[in-house]
Design a protein around this motif. Structure first.
Motif, PDB file in Angstrom:
ATOM      1  N   ASN A 106       1.172   3.883  -3.192  1.00  0.00           N
ATOM      2  CA  ASN A 106       0.784   5.287  -3.042  1.00  0.00           C
ATOM      3  C   ASN A 106       1.945   6.222  -3.351  1.00  0.00           C
ATOM      4  O   ASN A 106       1.764   7.253  -4.003  1.00  0.00           O
ATOM      5  CB  ASN A 106       0.250   5.556  -1.638  1.00  0.00           C
ATOM      6  CG  ASN A 106      -1.109   4.951  -1.422  1.00  0.00           C
ATOM      7  OD1 ASN A 106      -1.812   4.612  -2.358  1.00  0.00           O
ATOM      8  ND2 ASN A 106      -1.483   4.794  -0.169  1.00  0.00           N
ATOM      9  N   GLU A 123       0.826  -1.213   0.000  1.00  0.00           N
ATOM     10  CA  GLU A 123       0.000   0.000   0.000  1.00  0.00           C
ATOM     11  C   GLU A 123       0.859   1.262   0.000  1.00  0.00           C
ATOM     12  O   GLU A 123       0.615   2.186  -0.770  1.00  0.00           O
ATOM     13  CB  GLU A 123      -0.949   0.000   1.198  1.00  0.00           C
ATOM     14  CG  GLU A 123      -2.048  -1.024   1.119  1.00  0.00           C
ATOM     15  CD  GLU A 123      -2.941  -0.863  -0.107  1.00  0.00           C
ATOM     16  OE1 GLU A 123      -3.182   0.285  -0.551  1.00  0.00           O
ATOM     17  OE2 GLU A 123      -3.389  -1.883  -0.626  1.00  0.00           O
ATOM     18  N   CYS A 181      -1.716   9.287  14.629  1.00  0.00           N
ATOM     19  CA  CYS A 181      -1.673  10.011  13.361  1.00  0.00           C
ATOM     20  C   CYS A 181      -2.653  11.147  13.414  1.00  0.00           C
ATOM     21  O   CYS A 181      -3.744  11.058  13.826  1.00  0.00           O
ATOM     22  CB  CYS A 181      -1.987   9.131  12.166  1.00  0.00           C
ATOM     23  SG  CYS A 181      -1.896  10.009  10.601  1.00  0.00           S
ATOM     24  N   ARG A 184      -4.670  11.629   3.611  1.00  0.00           N
ATOM     25  CA  ARG A 184      -5.703  11.717   4.652  1.00  0.00           C
ATOM     26  C   ARG A 184      -6.435  10.390   4.721  1.00  0.00           C
ATOM     27  O   ARG A 184      -6.955   9.917   3.710  1.00  0.00           O
ATOM     28  CB  ARG A 184      -6.680  12.834   4.329  1.00  0.00           C
ATOM     29  CG  ARG A 184      -6.059  14.223   4.467  1.00  0.00           C
ATOM     30  CD  ARG A 184      -6.940  15.224   3.839  1.00  0.00           C
ATOM     31  NE  ARG A 184      -6.782  14.991   2.391  1.00  0.00           N
ATOM     32  CZ  ARG A 184      -7.338  15.704   1.449  1.00  0.00           C
ATOM     33  NH1 ARG A 184      -8.120  16.685   1.752  1.00  0.00           N
ATOM     34  NH2 ARG A 184      -7.130  15.452   0.183  1.00  0.00           N
ATOM     35  N   PRO A 185      -6.477   9.803   5.905  1.00  0.00           N
ATOM     36  CA  PRO A 185      -7.200   8.531   6.019  1.00  0.00           C
ATOM     37  C   PRO A 185      -8.701   8.754   5.870  1.00  0.00           C
ATOM     38  O   PRO A 185      -9.209   9.825   6.177  1.00  0.00           O
ATOM     39  CB  PRO A 185      -6.850   8.032   7.418  1.00  0.00           C
ATOM     40  CG  PRO A 185      -6.433   9.250   8.165  1.00  0.00           C
ATOM     41  CD  PRO A 185      -5.895  10.224   7.158  1.00  0.00           C
ATOM     42  N   ARG A 243      -3.361   3.544  18.013  1.00  0.00           N
ATOM     43  CA  ARG A 243      -3.139   4.222  16.736  1.00  0.00           C
ATOM     44  C   ARG A 243      -2.580   5.608  16.999  1.00  0.00           C
ATOM     45  O   ARG A 243      -2.908   6.229  17.995  1.00  0.00           O
ATOM     46  CB  ARG A 243      -4.444   4.393  15.969  1.00  0.00           C
ATOM     47  CG  ARG A 243      -5.213   3.129  15.776  1.00  0.00           C
ATOM     48  CD  ARG A 243      -4.959   2.582  14.369  1.00  0.00           C
ATOM     49  NE  ARG A 243      -5.790   1.439  14.141  1.00  0.00           N
ATOM     50  CZ  ARG A 243      -5.381   0.191  14.275  1.00  0.00           C
ATOM     51  NH1 ARG A 243      -4.183  -0.064  14.664  1.00  0.00           N
ATOM     52  NH2 ARG A 243      -6.189  -0.798  14.029  1.00  0.00           N
ATOM     53  N   ALA A 261      -4.278   1.488   8.496  1.00  0.00           N
ATOM     54  CA  ALA A 261      -4.786   1.774   9.842  1.00  0.00           C
ATOM     55  C   ALA A 261      -5.407   0.531  10.468  1.00  0.00           C
ATOM     56  O   ALA A 261      -5.298   0.325  11.676  1.00  0.00           O
ATOM     57  CB  ALA A 261      -5.810   2.910   9.790  1.00  0.00           C
ATOM     58  N   LEU A 303      -4.625   3.870   2.973  1.00  0.00           N
ATOM     59  CA  LEU A 303      -4.329   4.286   4.332  1.00  0.00           C
ATOM     60  C   LEU A 303      -5.350   3.716   5.321  1.00  0.00           C
ATOM     61  O   LEU A 303      -5.012   3.400   6.457  1.00  0.00           O
ATOM     62  CB  LEU A 303      -4.273   5.809   4.428  1.00  0.00           C
ATOM     63  CG  LEU A 303      -3.527   6.368   5.620  1.00  0.00           C
ATOM     64  CD1 LEU A 303      -2.125   5.803   5.725  1.00  0.00           C
ATOM     65  CD2 LEU A 303      -3.479   7.878   5.563  1.00  0.00           C
ATOM     66  N   PHE A 304      -6.578   3.543   4.875  1.00  0.00           N
ATOM     67  CA  PHE A 304      -7.594   2.890   5.707  1.00  0.00           C
ATOM     68  C   PHE A 304      -7.173   1.450   6.019  1.00  0.00           C
ATOM     69  O   PHE A 304      -7.290   0.986   7.161  1.00  0.00           O
ATOM     70  CB  PHE A 304      -8.949   2.922   4.998  1.00  0.00           C
ATOM     71  CG  PHE A 304     -10.045   2.273   5.776  1.00  0.00           C
ATOM     72  CD1 PHE A 304     -10.652   2.928   6.834  1.00  0.00           C
ATOM     73  CD2 PHE A 304     -10.473   0.999   5.455  1.00  0.00           C
ATOM     74  CE1 PHE A 304     -11.671   2.323   7.560  1.00  0.00           C
ATOM     75  CE2 PHE A 304     -11.486   0.388   6.177  1.00  0.00           C
ATOM     76  CZ  PHE A 304     -12.085   1.052   7.234  1.00  0.00           C
ATOM     77  N   ARG A 314      -8.228   3.614  -0.686  1.00  0.00           N
ATOM     78  CA  ARG A 314      -8.480   2.805   0.508  1.00  0.00           C
ATOM     79  C   ARG A 314      -7.201   2.363   1.223  1.00  0.00           C
ATOM     80  O   ARG A 314      -7.253   1.719   2.254  1.00  0.00           O
ATOM     81  CB  ARG A 314      -9.287   1.569   0.127  1.00  0.00           C
ATOM     82  CG  ARG A 314     -10.686   1.923  -0.305  1.00  0.00           C
ATOM     83  CD  ARG A 314     -11.396   0.743  -0.983  1.00  0.00           C
ATOM     84  NE  ARG A 314     -12.721   1.124  -1.420  1.00  0.00           N
ATOM     85  CZ  ARG A 314     -12.975   1.769  -2.555  1.00  0.00           C
ATOM     86  NH1 ARG A 314     -11.998   2.111  -3.356  1.00  0.00           N
ATOM     87  NH2 ARG A 314     -14.211   2.088  -2.885  1.00  0.00           N
ATOM     88  N   TYR A 348       0.609   3.947  13.118  1.00  0.00           N
ATOM     89  CA  TYR A 348       0.989   4.441  11.800  1.00  0.00           C
ATOM     90  C   TYR A 348       0.960   5.957  11.832  1.00  0.00           C
ATOM     91  O   TYR A 348       0.416   6.581  12.745  1.00  0.00           O
ATOM     92  CB  TYR A 348       0.052   3.909  10.708  1.00  0.00           C
ATOM     93  CG  TYR A 348      -1.318   4.557  10.739  1.00  0.00           C
ATOM     94  CD1 TYR A 348      -1.616   5.616   9.898  1.00  0.00           C
ATOM     95  CD2 TYR A 348      -2.290   4.119  11.634  1.00  0.00           C
ATOM     96  CE1 TYR A 348      -2.865   6.220   9.944  1.00  0.00           C
ATOM     97  CE2 TYR A 348      -3.526   4.711  11.689  1.00  0.00           C
ATOM     98  CZ  TYR A 348      -3.810   5.763  10.840  1.00  0.00           C
ATOM     99  OH  TYR A 348      -5.034   6.360  10.899  1.00  0.00           O
ATOM    100  N   CYS A 401       5.758   8.092   5.170  1.00  0.00           N
ATOM    101  CA  CYS A 401       4.675   7.342   5.793  1.00  0.00           C
ATOM    102  C   CYS A 401       5.301   6.165   6.529  1.00  0.00           C
ATOM    103  O   CYS A 401       6.222   5.529   6.017  1.00  0.00           O
ATOM    104  CB  CYS A 401       3.701   6.814   4.738  1.00  0.00           C
ATOM    105  SG  CYS A 401       2.846   8.108   3.824  1.00  0.00           S
TER     106      CYS A 401
END
Length: 146
Positions: free
Chosen positions: A53, A49, A146, A87-88, A144, A105, A101-102, A99, A111, A122
């Motif tokens: 990105n 991912e 971020c 941006r998540p 989490r 997470a 970063l989602f 999708r 992260y 990242c």
């Protein structure tokens, strides 16, 4: 446990993503340690991912990938020269992308993203199980940031 590190520069081309992912996973699996399938597969997805990105959004420079293993976690960092911070969130259901970063997470224990002098970095950390016979089953309940 001995600390390990792997680093690689990736050309900003879509074909480089697969090669980078394979080289990183080969390095992780080659380290003299037992991480368990859960950690390795999670790392593979996060690497995929992040690198995808970065390659998609990199402006001109190469993308860097590093993976570090210490006593508590496996840390993945991917840096590129795009200053825009991701941006998540969930995209429109009809969208073909957005999708990543989602997913990171949901998979990683921690992260984040940090601006750098030339773009951004990242990162994600995957906690190591304290007992390899009992791998982490649900990273969704972990802390989490971020």
């Amino acid at each position: 446990m001995k600390a390990h590190q792997f680093a690689l520069f990736v050309s900003a081309t879509p074909t480089a993503v697969t090669a980078a992912r394979h080289r990183a996973v080969d390095a992780i699996e080659g380290w003299d340690t037992v991480l368990g399938n859960e950690v390795v597969h999670t790392a593979e997805l996060v690497i995929s991912e992040f690198v995808t990105n970065a390659v998609r959004h990199a402006e001109a420079g190469p993308v860097s990938l590093s993976v570090r293993l210490d006593e508590q976690s496996l840390r993945i960092e991917v840096c590129d020269d795009c200053p825009e911070l991701p941006r998540p969130g969930l995209p429109d259901p009809r969208s073909e992308s957005g999708r990543g970063l989602f997913l990171v997470a949901a998979l990683a224990d921690r992260y984040g993203v940090e601006p750098t002098a030339v773009g951004k970095c990242c990162w994600a950390e995957i906690a190591l199980p304290t007992n390899p016979d009992h791998p982490i089953v649900s990273p969704l309940v972990a802390q989490r940031s971020c």
